[in-house]
Design an enzyme around this catalytic site. Structure first.
Site, PDB file in Angstrom:
ATOM      1  N   HIS A 163      40.125  31.889  41.297  1.00 56.22           N
ATOM      2  CA  HIS A 163      40.443  33.435  41.429  1.00 56.22           C
ATOM      3  C   HIS A 163      39.254  34.159  42.207  1.00 56.22           C
ATOM      4  O   HIS A 163      38.286  33.535  42.016  1.00 56.22           O
ATOM      5  CB  HIS A 163      40.745  34.119  40.157  1.00 56.22           C
ATOM      6  CG  HIS A 163      41.939  33.601  39.514  1.00 56.22           C
ATOM      7  ND1 HIS A 163      41.854  33.273  38.220  1.00 56.22           N
ATOM      8  CD2 HIS A 163      43.268  33.897  40.039  1.00 56.22           C
ATOM      9  CE1 HIS A 163      43.259  32.949  37.753  1.00 56.22           C
ATOM     10  NE2 HIS A 163      44.146  33.337  38.799  1.00 56.22           N
ATOM     11  N   CYS A 248      38.333  36.441  31.816  1.00 58.06           N
ATOM     12  CA  CYS A 248      39.678  36.154  31.727  1.00 58.06           C
ATOM     13  C   CYS A 248      40.165  36.433  30.474  1.00 58.06           C
ATOM     14  O   CYS A 248      41.369  36.415  30.250  1.00 58.06           O
ATOM     15  CB  CYS A 248      39.723  34.605  32.005  1.00 58.06           C
ATOM     16  SG  CYS A 248      39.102  33.841  33.335  1.00 58.06           S
TER      17      CYS A 248
END
Length: 258
Positions: A163, A248
């Site tokens: 990501h 996250c």
């Protein structure tokens, strides 16, 4: 002072089956991961965050990475649609949680895909990683949802890590931090500070000068301390084996702003 809330989600018993994309698979100690998650949540609480536990998704191995399920801008919650099809059921409990907090709920629709971990917000600028989990249609839909609210959306190529926020996050003053070998285009960021460790690229802004970050980046923590910040270190080693990081594991909301 606006209230600070953080969505969190307890690790699935199937955590060890979580996806890995850019690293070699390692054995996961699920019990140890739960202990690390509890310490992470306690660190948020200790620094003034009210944690809101999203209903568990025990059949979804990656569900602890709750950030990927939703993107917040002002009071709008944009429910993600992961490029990893197996992760799409994770959004169900998250929709309920953000709606219960009074957020306006919107969605990414097919053919768009977007993971929340691909979105980095710095003030009203929203950087969106275009990579393995987020496609062009997902970027377009995010732009359509947030630009009317005053966002400036900037697409960033991501090919070396999972990501965008696997590669970069930002300090309280807006300076983007990242580990150069993991970045596709450092020049896209107006202010950039390279860090010496991969896991040093990830910080959660706790408030004031406090930075929540992984204990696996001691040299970066020292660098930040020299710059006048206060690193708050947590061990998230089991989650790092699944390409996870401190960002996250929660979705941070500051009053009506995230």
């Amino acid at each position: 002072m606006p209230s600070k809330k953080a969505l969190v989600r307890r690790p699935s018993p199937r955590l060890a089956e979580g996806l890995v994309t850019h690293i070699e698979r390692e054995k996961i100690d699920v019990d140890r991961a739960v202990e690390q998650w509890e310490a992470y949540v306690e660190a948020l609480r200790t620094h003034g965050w009210e944690t809101v536990e999203v209903d568990p998704a025990d059949d979804c191995p990656d569900s602890v990475f709750v950030e990927d399920t939703v993107v917040m801008f002002r009071n709008v919650a944009l429910i993600a649609r992961s490029g990893a099809e197996s992760r799409r059921p994770e959004t169900i409990g998250v929709e309920e949680a953000v709606a219960s907090l009074g957020c306006s709920v919107n969605w990414i629709w097919e053919p768009g895909t977007l993971d929340g971990g691909d979105v980095l917000k710095i003030g009203d600028t929203v950087y969106v990683g275009r990579g393995g989990r987020t496609n062009a249609a997902g970027v377009q839909q995010l732009r359509a949802a947030f630009e009317p609210l005053g966002a400036r959306v900037v697409a960033v190529p991501v090919s070396k890590v999972l990501h965008l926020k696997s590669a970069v996050t930002a300090l309280p003053d807006g300076t983007v931090i990242g580990h150069i070998p993991n970045m596709d285009a450092p020049s896209l960021f107006d202010r950039f500070l390279p860090v010496p460790e991969e896991s040093g690229s990830h910080v959660v802004l706790l408030g004031g000068d406090k930075l929540l970050m992984a204990s696996s980046a001691p040299k970066t923590a020292e660098l930040f301390a020299d710059l006048g910040y206060e690193p708050v270190l947590v061990d998230i080693g089991e989650f790092e084996k699944l390409e996870g990081c401190v960002t996250c594991l929660s979705v941070r909301l500051r009053g009506l702003y995230a």
